[in-house]
Design an enzyme around this catalytic site. Structure first.
Site, PDB file in Angstrom:
ATOM      1  N   TRP A 147       0.834  -1.205   0.000  1.00 27.83           N
ATOM      2  CA  TRP A 147       0.000   0.000   0.000  1.00 27.83           C
ATOM      3  C   TRP A 147       0.870   1.257   0.000  1.00 27.83           C
ATOM      4  O   TRP A 147       0.584   2.213  -0.729  1.00 27.83           O
ATOM      5  CB  TRP A 147      -0.894  -0.019   1.238  1.00 27.83           C
ATOM      6  CG  TRP A 147      -2.023   0.971   1.247  1.00 27.83           C
ATOM      7  CD1 TRP A 147      -3.287   0.791   0.772  1.00 27.83           C
ATOM      8  CD2 TRP A 147      -1.986   2.299   1.799  1.00 27.83           C
ATOM      9  NE1 TRP A 147      -4.052   1.908   0.987  1.00 27.83           N
ATOM     10  CE2 TRP A 147      -3.272   2.859   1.618  1.00 27.83           C
ATOM     11  CE3 TRP A 147      -1.013   3.068   2.415  1.00 27.83           C
ATOM     12  CZ2 TRP A 147      -3.596   4.143   2.038  1.00 27.83           C
ATOM     13  CZ3 TRP A 147      -1.334   4.358   2.831  1.00 27.83           C
ATOM     14  CH2 TRP A 147      -2.604   4.877   2.641  1.00 27.83           C
ATOM     15  N   ASP A 148       1.913   1.267   0.793  1.00 26.21           N
ATOM     16  CA  ASP A 148       2.809   2.434   0.875  1.00 26.21           C
ATOM     17  C   ASP A 148       3.427   2.753  -0.479  1.00 26.21           C
ATOM     18  O   ASP A 148       3.458   3.913  -0.918  1.00 26.21           O
ATOM     19  CB  ASP A 148       3.947   2.158   1.871  1.00 26.21           C
ATOM     20  CG  ASP A 148       3.457   1.841   3.258  1.00 26.21           C
ATOM     21  OD1 ASP A 148       2.790   0.800   3.422  1.00 26.21           O
ATOM     22  OD2 ASP A 148       3.768   2.622   4.179  1.00 26.21           O
TER      23      ASP A 148
END
Length: 607
Positions: free
Chosen positions: A195-196
Site C-alpha cells: 500500500w505504501d
C-alpha cells in the site's frame, strides 16, 4: 469504534493514524509519545491520534479502548478480522477529521524528532505527499543484511519498472493531504504492505507533488514482513502495478490484433526454419477428402450440444430459453472470438442475451463463467485421464522416455504437457470436491501461501470459479447434465481431430490415434487460453504439432498439416454458423463489440 468525548471535529487539522497489529507491548507508549510530540508544535485541539487496530489477538484492543476513553484526542478503530495494513489505514483515513493525514509504524523506528517536518511538509500545502527515507545518500539506515538487501532490491525494482523517483518506498513514516488521499484511495489495489509503495507511485503518476527527506531510523524488534511470503507477494504487486499503469492503457483492440497477427507471422517464419512449407502443403493435398468431410460433419454435431448445455446453465440461473436461439448466440460469440482478440466474443454473448431476451448482464456473464469453468475442467481432466490411460496400458514408460529423452522441442512439449496433465488431475479433483462439498476453502488455502492483496485477488478469482460450479452443482441432476454435455462436446472435438489425422494415413491404431488426439487437443485448447492471437491461431497448432511429434512416429510435416486442417475446419464451421446466426438474430458483430467494450472499459489512468 470506541472513544471518549471528542474535540470539535471541525477544529482538527492533523490526523495521525497508527496501524496496529498485536502491539500490546508498545501501543500505549507510542500513543502517549505521539500526543506529546504533536502538542509541541500544534495548537491544542487541532490534532487527533487514531489507533487503527487490525484484527489483533492480543491485548492491543483493550489498551486502545482504555486510551480512547481516557483522552478525547485518541480514537480507536477495531476490526474483528484482518483488513491488512493498507486496509486498516484506508478505513481510518476515511473516518479521520483532519485535512493533513499522517501515519507511521507503532514501533517508532523512525526518530520522532522528524514528525514536525513530516506534518508541516503537507500542512503548509507545500507538498501533497511526504515520506521519510532511510536510503538517501549520507543517511542510510544501519539495518541487518537480511532486511537491507531485500529492501534495496525492492526499491530498485520499483524505480526501474514503475518509474518512481523515490529512493525508499516502504519507510513507514508518511503524510498526505486529504485531497491527495481522496484522489488516490480508489486506485490503490493493495491492502497490505505494498500500500505504501502504490500510494507513492500513483501520486507521482497523477502529478502530485511528493517530497522525500532523510530520517534517523533504528530497527526495533523483529520485522512483521515474511521474507518469503511477503517479498514474493510484493514482487508480484510490482508486476501487477506495472501492468495496470504501463501496459493495460495501451492495449487497444487494434494493438492486440496487430500483435496477435505479428505473433502468428513470427511463428510461421520460425516454422519455415525447421520445416519446408511446400512439404506441409504437399501432405495436406494428399489428405483423404472423405475423412476430412466426415470430420466436418462430426464437428457440426457439437454445436447443438453446446446450445443444450448453455440452456441448462441459464435454467439454473432462472432463465429458460429455446435451444435454437442459444445455439445461435454461441455461434455469434465464438465468431467474435475468431475476429477479435482477448476472447472479446465472450462478452458479445452476454450482449446478445441481454438485448434479445432481456437477461441482465450480470446473469449473462455468470452463465459464461460457469460454461468456461466446465470447459476448463473438462479439457484439463481429459489431459490428465490420458496420462492415467498410458500408465494403465503400460505405455507410460514410452511417455517417460520421451520426456527425459533430451532437449528436442517435441520432448520438451511432452514434458510440459505431462506436468499440465498431472497438475490438472489434482486441481480438477480439488475444485470439484470443494464445489460439491458446499464449502469454499479457496481463500484459506491461498492464505497459506500469501496474504497480500494480489493473493486476495487470486483467491477471489478461484472462489468465483468454484462458486460458479456450486451454482450449477446445487442441483445434482443439472450438474451431471452440464458435466456430461461438456465431456461430449470435447470428445467430439477430439474425434474431429482424430479423423483429420487419420486422413493423412498416419498408420496409428485407433487406440493410439484417440489417445494422442485427446492429449493434443486438450493441451492445444489450454494454450488458447492465453489471449495472444484471435481464436488462438498459431497457439493451438503449435501445441498440437509438438505433442503429436513427441508422442508418435508421425513426422513434423504431417503433424503441422493435420493441426492446420483441424483448426481451420473448426474455425470455418464457426464462421459459417456465426454468419447465419447473425442474419437470423439480426445482430451486428461490430455493434455488439462496441457495446460490450464500454462494459469492460478500464478506468483511465493519469500518467
Amino acid at each position: 469504534m470506541s472513544d471518549g468525548p471528542r474535540p470539535d471535529p471541525t477544529a482538527v487539522e492533523v490526523s495521525v493514524v497508527l496501524p496496529a497489529y498485536n502491539e500490546e507491548d508498545t501501543i500505549e507508549s507510542t500513543v502517549r509519545l505521539t500526543l506529546s510530540t504533536l502538542s509541541e508544535f500544534l495548537p491544542s485541539g487541532s490534532f487527533e491520534v487514531i489507533v487503527a487496530e487490525d484484527g489483533c489477538d492480543d491485548r492491543t484492543p483493550e489498551i486502545a479502548t482504555r486510551l480512547a476513553e481516557s483522552d478525547p484526542r485518541v480514537r480507536h478503530f477495531h476490526s474483528d478480522e484482518r483488513l491488512g495494513r493498507g486496509g486498516a489505514l484506508t478505513r481510518a483515513f476515511d473516518a479521520a477529521d483532519g485535512e493533513t493525514l499522517v501515519y507511521f509504524d507503532t514501533d517508532l523506528a523512525t526518530d520522532m524528532a522528524h514528525l514536525e517536518e513530516l506534518v508541516e511538509s503537507v500542512r503548509s500545502e507545500e507538498y501533497d505527499v511526504a515520506t521519510g527515507s532511510r536510503w538517501m545518500p549520507g543517511h542510510e539506515a544501519d539495518r541487518p543484511t537480511k532486511r537491507s538487501v531485500p529492501s534495496k532490491g525492492f526499491n530498485l525494482l520499483v524505480r526501474t519498472f514503475l518509474r518512481s523517483d523515490v529512493l525508499d518506498h516502504q519507510c513507514g513514516f508518511k503524510a498526505m493531504s486529504r485531497g491527495a488521499f481522496d484522489q488516490l484511495k480508489g486506485d490503490i489495489g493493495d491492502d497490505h504492505w505494498f500500500w505504501d509503495t502504490e500510494l507513492l507511485v500513483r501520486a507521482q503518476r497523477r502529478g502530485l507533488s511528493v517530497t522525500e527527506f532523510p530520517v534517523e531510523w533504528e530497527p526495533k524488534g523483529d520485522t512483521k514482513v515474511d521474507l518469503v511470503r511477503d517479498v514474493f507477494g510484493m514482487g508480484s504487486q510490482i508486476v501487477r502495478l506495472w501492468w495496470q499503469l504501463s501496459v493495460r492503457p495501451r492495449i487497444t483492440t487494434r494493438v492486440t490484433l496487430v500483435a496477435g497477427t505479428l505473433l502468428v507471422a513470427l511463428a510461421v517464419l520460425l516454422m519455415t526454419r525447421y520445416l519446408d512449407p511446400r512439404e506441409v502443403i504437399a501432405e495436406m493435398r494428399r489428405a483423404d477428402p472423405t475423412l476430412i468431410a466426415l470430420a466436418v460433419g462430426v464437428y457440426v454435431l457439437s454445436w447443438p450440444v453446446r446450445g443444450y448445455r448453455y440452456r441448462d446453465i441459464l435454467a439454473e440461473l432462472g432463465f429458460r430459453e429455446d435451444l435454437g436461439f442459444l445455439t445461435g448466440a454461441i455461434f455469434v460469440s465464438q465468431t467474435g472470438n475468431l475476429v477479435f482478440p482477448a476472447r472479446a466474443g465472450d462478452a458479445i454473448r452476454a450482449y446478445i442475451v441481454k438485448v434479445r431476451r432481456d437477461i441482465p448482464y450480470p446473469s449473462g456473464f455468470a452463465s459464461l463463467a460457469a460454461e468456461r469453468v466446465f470447459d476448463l475442467l473438462t479439457i484439463t481432466g481429459l489431459a490428465g485421464i490420458v496420462l492415467v490411460g498410458y500408465a494403465v496400458s503400460g505405455q507410460f514408460g514410452e511417455v517417460a522416455a520421451t520426456v527425459s529423452g533430451g532437449d528436442d522441442p517435441g520432448q520438451i512439449a511432452v514434458a510440459g504437457a505431462v506436468g499440465v496433465g498431472g497438475a490438472a488431475l489434482l486441481v480438477v479433483a480439488a475444485i470439484v470436491t470443494s464445489a460439491r462439498s458446499g464449502g469454499n476453502r479457496i481463500r484459506q488455502f491461498v492464505g497459506w501461501v500469501t496474504d497480500d492483496s494480489y493473493g486476495e485477488y487470486i483467491a477471489g478469482v478461484l472462489e468465483r470459479f468454484v462458486g460458479d460450479i456450486q451454482r450449477v452443482g446445487a442441483d445434482s441432476t443439472a450438474f451431471a447434465r452440464v458435466g456430461a454435455a461438456s465431456v461430449l462436446i470435447w470428445t467430439i472435438d477430439v474425434l474431429t481431430a482424430a479423423l483429420v489425422l487419420a486422413a493423412f494415413g498416419v498408420g496409428l491404431s485407433t487406440a493410439s490415434l484417440l489417445a494422442v488426439c485427446f492429449f493434443a487437443v486438450s493441451v492445444g485448447n489450454l494454450a488458447k487460453v492465453l489471449p495472444l492471437s484471435p481464436g488462438g491461431v498459431g497457439l493451438y497448432e503449435a501445441a498440437f504439432t509438438l505433442l503429436v511429434v513427441g508422442l508418435t512416429p508421425i513426422g513434423p510435416a504431417v503433424a503441422v498439416g493435420a493441426a492446420i486442417l483441424d483448426h481451420a475446419l473448426k474455425n470455418v464451421v464457426t464462421l459459417v454458423g456465426g454468419g447465419i446466426s447473425m442474419f437470423a438474430l439480426n445482430v451486428s458483430l461490430s455493434t455488439a463489440a462496441e457495446e460490450t467494450r464500454e462494459l469492460n472499459e478500464p478506468e483511465p489512468v493519469n500518467e
